[in-house]
Motif scaffolding. Structure first.
Motif, PDB file in Angstrom:
ATOM      1  N   UNK A  74       0.450  -0.940   0.442  1.00 14.64           N
ATOM      2  CA  UNK A  74      -0.249  -0.195   0.330  1.00 14.64           C
ATOM      3  C   UNK A  74       1.002   0.932  -0.344  1.00 14.64           C
ATOM      4  N   UNK A  75       1.362   0.974   0.742  1.00 12.46           N
ATOM      5  CA  UNK A  75       3.260   2.333   1.182  1.00 12.46           C
ATOM      6  C   UNK A  75       3.379   2.963  -0.036  1.00 12.46           C
ATOM      7  N   UNK A  76       3.880   2.132  -1.232  1.00  7.31           N
ATOM      8  CA  UNK A  76       4.600   2.301  -2.382  1.00  7.31           C
ATOM      9  C   UNK A  76       4.256   2.149  -3.846  1.00  7.31           C
ATOM     10  N   UNK A  77       2.623   1.383  -3.898  1.00  9.00           N
ATOM     11  CA  UNK A  77       2.209   1.635  -4.863  1.00  9.00           C
ATOM     12  C   UNK A  77       0.663   2.864  -5.266  1.00  9.00           C
ATOM     13  N   UNK A  78       0.142   2.232  -3.606  1.00 12.47           N
ATOM     14  CA  UNK A  78      -1.346   3.055  -3.340  1.00 12.47           C
ATOM     15  C   UNK A  78      -2.139   2.130  -3.574  1.00 12.47           C
ATOM     16  N   UNK A  79      -1.743   1.207  -3.211  1.00  8.58           N
ATOM     17  CA  UNK A  79      -2.899  -0.250  -3.904  1.00  8.58           C
ATOM     18  C   UNK A  79      -3.998   0.272  -2.663  1.00  8.58           C
ATOM     19  N   UNK A  80      -5.560  -0.046  -3.161  1.00  8.06           N
ATOM     20  CA  UNK A  80      -6.165  -0.141  -2.096  1.00  8.06           C
ATOM     21  C   UNK A  80      -7.153  -1.678  -3.042  1.00  8.06           C
ATOM     22  N   UNK A  81      -8.282  -2.851  -1.877  1.00  9.60           N
ATOM     23  CA  UNK A  81      -8.178  -3.742  -2.438  1.00  9.60           C
ATOM     24  C   UNK A  81      -9.864  -2.839  -3.206  1.00  9.60           C
TER      25      UNK A  81
END
Length: 312
Positions: free
Chosen positions: A285-292
């Motif tokens: 999440x920190x390095x890509x901004x990914x959120x499910x």
């Protein structure tokens, strides 16, 4: 252009689609799976490839300018001879790393697994946890070594490497009779109006059992984000939803999505099951901004819709 080996499988095809949606061009390799999923039709180049064939692997680079590789192709998980399994997967990985070196790629990602944490007691599972030296199953044995092979080759040749410690993935194009989780079988049985067969050696299911669970579309998008990020702060990333999911929660969602399914599970928790755990995805999440994007209800609804129009 990104090369995705095993790109016609469940995780591979959804990774390819996510890369395409993010504006990248994609080449996928095909071997055991040869049918082009509809979500890739007209959007990718397909290269037939036995990844254990070094010359054929390198030849792809004469036709395409490959800037990154996502290596997801794998030997059959049910090969009874562990030496045959390790030989096939090791040769494929070494050929992929050789190609990455020859082509001068920017980043190389390799599929690892939540299984490498076997023997780790902490909850949730974090990438910096020391991994016990265990040889309980051929898959985690190879995945641990694959991470090291990739890191060594990347450091030598000068390309980034990413170990993808992928959680329990399910969804379209996945194996319905999954040997590691009963959930795909439960969904498939409900859609087909059948009683789910969970007799051994299939894994059992109790209502309070919980598992790390990631819908395949989220998994593919996470991998794509890791491949395309300008800069990564680590070389190992957990890829999943970041929370445990109870089997009972999944069954409730199946019964809501498939009227008349009326699935039930034994109450409580499987007494023979090891402690439940799940992957921490803070790094991702920190390095890509990914959120499910897919919670349990949305994932089940999407999977049910796909199954109603396809034969797995």
């Amino acid at each position: 252009m990104i090369l995705v080996t095993g790109g016609l499988g469940s995780i591979g095809s959804h990774t390819a689609r996510a890369l395409l949606d993010l504006g990248e061009s994609v080449v996928v390799t095909a071997h055991r799976s040869t049918a082009l999923p509809e979500h890739l039709a007209g959007r990718v180049v397909v290269e037939p490839l036995d990844t254990t064939d070094r010359a054929s692997f390198l030849d792809i680079g004469t036709r395409h300018e490959i800037t990154g590789i996502v290596h997801l192709a794998a030997a059959r998980y049910d090969l009874p001879d562990p030496v045959a399994y390790l030989r096939a997967d090791s040769l494929a990985l070494l050929n992929a790393l050789n190609a990455a070196t020859a082509w001068g790629v920017r980043r190389f990602s390799v599929a690892s697994s939540i299984a490498v944490y076997m023997g780790v007691d902490e909850v949730p599972l974090r990438e910096d946890a020391p991994l016990p030296v265990l040889a309980a199953h051929q898959i985690p044995v190879f995945k641990k070594t694959a991470e090291l092979f990739a890191a060594l080759a990347g450091d030598s040749a000068g390309f980034d490497t990413v170990a993808l410690r992928i959680g329990t993935v399910w969804g379209p194009l996945g194996v319905p009779d999954n040997p590691f989780t009963p959930l795909p079988r439960l969904v498939n049985a409900a859609v087909r109006g059948e009683d789910p067969d969970l007799t051994p050696p299939r894994p059992p299911a109790y209502a309070e059992d919980a598992t790390d669970l990631c819908y395949v579309k989220d998994c593919g998008r996470a991998i794509a984000l890791l491949m395309l990020a300008d800069r990564l702060n680590h070389r190992t990333y957990n890829v999943s939803s970041g929370r445990p999911v109870r089997y009972g929660e999944v069954v409730d969602a199946i019964n809501a999505a498939v009227p008349g399914a009326n699935l039930t599970l034994p109450a409580g928790r499987n007494p023979e099951r090891p402690p439940d755990t799940y992957l921490d995805i803070t790094r991702l999440q920190a390095d890509t901004g990914f959120r499910p994007e897919y919670d349990v209800d949305r994932a089940v609804s999407d999977y049910v819709g796909w199954l109603r129009h396809h034969e797995e």
